[in-house]
Design an enzyme around this catalytic site. Structure first.
Site, PDB file in Angstrom:
ATOM      1  N   THR A  85       0.874  -1.351   0.063  1.00 44.17           N
ATOM      2  CA  THR A  85       0.001   0.113   0.146  1.00 44.17           C
ATOM      3  C   THR A  85       1.155   1.323   0.083  1.00 44.17           C
ATOM      4  O   THR A  85       1.947   1.266   0.830  1.00 44.17           O
ATOM      5  CB  THR A  85      -0.901   0.086   1.344  1.00 44.17           C
ATOM      6  OG1 THR A  85      -1.954  -1.137   1.163  1.00 44.17           O
ATOM      7  CG2 THR A  85      -1.699   1.277   1.275  1.00 44.17           C
ATOM      8  N   ARG A 131     -14.731  -6.605  -0.162  1.00 43.93           N
ATOM      9  CA  ARG A 131     -14.197  -6.108   1.150  1.00 43.93           C
ATOM     10  C   ARG A 131     -13.413  -4.797   0.792  1.00 43.93           C
ATOM     11  O   ARG A 131     -12.700  -4.465  -0.235  1.00 43.93           O
ATOM     12  CB  ARG A 131     -12.995  -7.099   1.737  1.00 43.93           C
ATOM     13  CG  ARG A 131     -12.343  -6.458   2.876  1.00 43.93           C
ATOM     14  CD  ARG A 131     -10.896  -6.041   2.686  1.00 43.93           C
ATOM     15  NE  ARG A 131     -10.259  -5.813   3.675  1.00 43.93           N
ATOM     16  CZ  ARG A 131      -9.057  -4.987   3.858  1.00 43.93           C
ATOM     17  NH1 ARG A 131      -8.746  -4.471   2.807  1.00 43.93           N
ATOM     18  NH2 ARG A 131      -8.616  -4.605   4.798  1.00 43.93           N
ATOM     19  N   VAL A 132     -13.493  -3.768   1.560  1.00 46.46           N
ATOM     20  CA  VAL A 132     -12.582  -2.611   1.442  1.00 46.46           C
ATOM     21  C   VAL A 132     -12.181  -2.131   2.702  1.00 46.46           C
ATOM     22  O   VAL A 132     -12.497  -2.311   3.920  1.00 46.46           O
ATOM     23  CB  VAL A 132     -14.102  -1.450   0.953  1.00 46.46           C
ATOM     24  CG1 VAL A 132     -13.297   0.046   1.138  1.00 46.46           C
ATOM     25  CG2 VAL A 132     -14.520  -1.523  -0.273  1.00 46.46           C
ATOM     26  N   GLY A 133     -10.801  -1.545   2.569  1.00 47.60           N
ATOM     27  CA  GLY A 133     -10.064  -1.264   3.870  1.00 47.60           C
ATOM     28  C   GLY A 133      -9.998   0.231   4.036  1.00 47.60           C
ATOM     29  O   GLY A 133     -11.105   0.996   3.723  1.00 47.60           O
ATOM     30  N   ASP A 134      -9.231   0.622   4.853  1.00 48.77           N
ATOM     31  CA  ASP A 134      -9.218   1.881   5.418  1.00 48.77           C
ATOM     32  C   ASP A 134      -8.403   2.828   4.426  1.00 48.77           C
ATOM     33  O   ASP A 134      -8.838   4.015   4.472  1.00 48.77           O
ATOM     34  CB  ASP A 134      -8.203   2.029   6.596  1.00 48.77           C
ATOM     35  CG  ASP A 134      -6.628   1.599   6.338  1.00 48.77           C
ATOM     36  OD1 ASP A 134      -6.486   0.605   5.576  1.00 48.77           O
ATOM     37  OD2 ASP A 134      -5.760   1.997   6.688  1.00 48.77           O
ATOM     38  N   THR A 153      -0.786   2.731   6.790  1.00 43.88           N
ATOM     39  CA  THR A 153      -0.718   1.428   5.886  1.00 43.88           C
ATOM     40  C   THR A 153      -0.745   0.455   7.132  1.00 43.88           C
ATOM     41  O   THR A 153      -0.144   0.557   8.119  1.00 43.88           O
ATOM     42  CB  THR A 153       0.583   1.114   5.154  1.00 43.88           C
ATOM     43  OG1 THR A 153       0.578  -0.023   4.774  1.00 43.88           O
ATOM     44  CG2 THR A 153       1.446   1.675   5.936  1.00 43.88           C
TER      45      THR A 153
HETATM   46  N1  ASP Z   1      -4.584  -0.808   4.788  1.00 44.90           N
HETATM   47  C1  ASP Z   1      -4.731  -1.704   3.651  1.00 44.90           C
HETATM   48  C2  ASP Z   1      -5.882  -2.456   3.520  1.00 44.90           C
HETATM   49  O1  ASP Z   1      -6.197  -2.939   4.681  1.00 44.90           O
HETATM   50  C3  ASP Z   1      -3.736  -2.725   3.413  1.00 44.90           C
HETATM   51  C4  ASP Z   1      -2.269  -2.069   3.524  1.00 44.90           C
HETATM   52  O2  ASP Z   1      -1.888  -1.061   4.076  1.00 44.90           O
HETATM   53  O3  ASP Z   1      -1.204  -2.731   2.764  1.00 44.90           O
HETATM   54  O4  ASP Z   1      -6.623  -2.636   2.648  1.00 44.90           O
END
Ligand code: ASP
Length: 313
Positions: free
Chosen positions: A180, A208-211, A231
């Site tokens: 990321t 699925r969606v992350g932060d 990240t």
């Molecule tokens: N934070 C990102 C997510 O959960 C993943 C990452 O930072 O590599 O989608």
């Protein structure tokens, strides 16, 4: 005129010298350097922090080493779903896209959402329609195929796990998957901006969606306080509203950037098992590169100071 500052990250996780080859390390460092210097060029010429953030992230998105744009991880169904967000600290304008496919530079689409729509976040098919409307660069599926990422998906499917880019689980030969990307910048006009872009987690399902695309969780910028790009394990970062929490600790409790980052990354996140890190920049140009994992690909540059590039703890 203020002094400018810029910082970038390329993901945090179990990054150990023992599992890194000299060639790989050089390639990652070069990727970070190319991106931060492109952002710095803009700041040096008196450009905006927003332009610097977008251009540094575009370079990281185009680099297959990082989990964003080309190089993004595969979903369970063998596709790529990209999340990204950007925020302008001057006016608190923000834009984001989540779960988009075939977009070459999701950060630029997030910026277009901010500047050319009345919304903050667009997802899925609607985001694609919007991308066509604003002439965003679109690439075929092949463009996003990277063998290392494909192998990673097979591994995740075999073990029926969803692999976060940061964990060592089920990863053989010391091969760690990170990526990321994010950038925070302060321009000579005193304006802060931040942005983040990712492919999320290998083998992710159900949209699925992350932060990374959530304003306040993975990205935040406010001239009054700071600019942040995170990240890490997205679910934990969302539940902790990490980026906004740091801004709030500064605004309401008067904590310094360092105190706020230490509290959130090294204490609050650790207590709930939230592995990862962030890059942070305040309105005075102070930079924090905080992480509670083994390492984080990172770089920072302040006006008239030497370039810093780091990988390990
Ligand atoms: N934070 C990102 C997510 O959960 C993943 C990452 O930072 O590599 O989608």
């Amino acid at each position: 005129m203020n002094n400018y500052s810029i910082a970038i990250h390329g993901g945090a996780g179990t990054i150990l010298p023992s599992t890194m080859t000299a060639e790989k390390e050089t390639a990652y460092k070069k990727g970070l350097e190319d991106a931060i210097l492109a952002g710095e060029e803009i700041l040096k010429a008196g450009g905006t922090s927003l332009d610097a953030v977008e251009s540094a992230i575009r370079i990281l998105e185009d680099n297959p080493l990082f989990n964003a744009g080309k190089g993004a991880v595969f979903t369970n169904s063998g596709t790529h779903e990209l999340d990204s967000s950007i925020m302008n600290g001057k006016d608190l304008m923000a834009g984001a896209v989540a779960g988009v496919s075939n977009i070459k530079n999701p950060i630029s689409l997030a910026r277009a959402v901010m500047e050319q729509s009345e919304h903050v976040m667009l997802t899925g098919k609607g985001a694609m329609d919007f991308a066509k409307k604003v002439n965003a660069a679109i690439e075929p599926d092949d463009y996003f195929f990277v063998q290392m990422r494909y192998d990673q998906l097979q591994q995740a499917k075999e073990s029926n796990t969803m692999i976060l880019d940061h964990t060592e689980d089920k990863i053989e030969n010391g091969e760690k998957k990170f990526g990321t990307v994010g950038c925070v910048a302060l321009d000579v006009h005193g304006n802060l901006a931040g942005g983040t872009s990712t492919g999320g987690m290998t083998n992710k399902k159900f949209g699925r969606v992350g932060d990374s695309s959530i304003i306040g969780a993975g990205t935040y910028a406010n001239n009054k306080t700071c600019a942040i790009s995170c990240t890490g394990h997205g679910e934990l970062f969302m539940r902790s509203v990490v980026a906004f929490d740091i801004s709030c600790l500064m605004e309401y409790k008067g904590l310094s950037l360092k105190e706020a980052c230490d509290l959130v990354v090294m204490d609050k996140l650790v207590k709930i098992g939230g592995e990862g890190g962030l890059i942070a920049l305040d309105a005075k140009g102070n930079i924090e590169l905080s992480f509670n994992s083994e390492g984080m690909y990172r770089a920072s540059k302040k006006q008239n100071e030497a370039l810093y590039i780091g990988i390990y703890k």
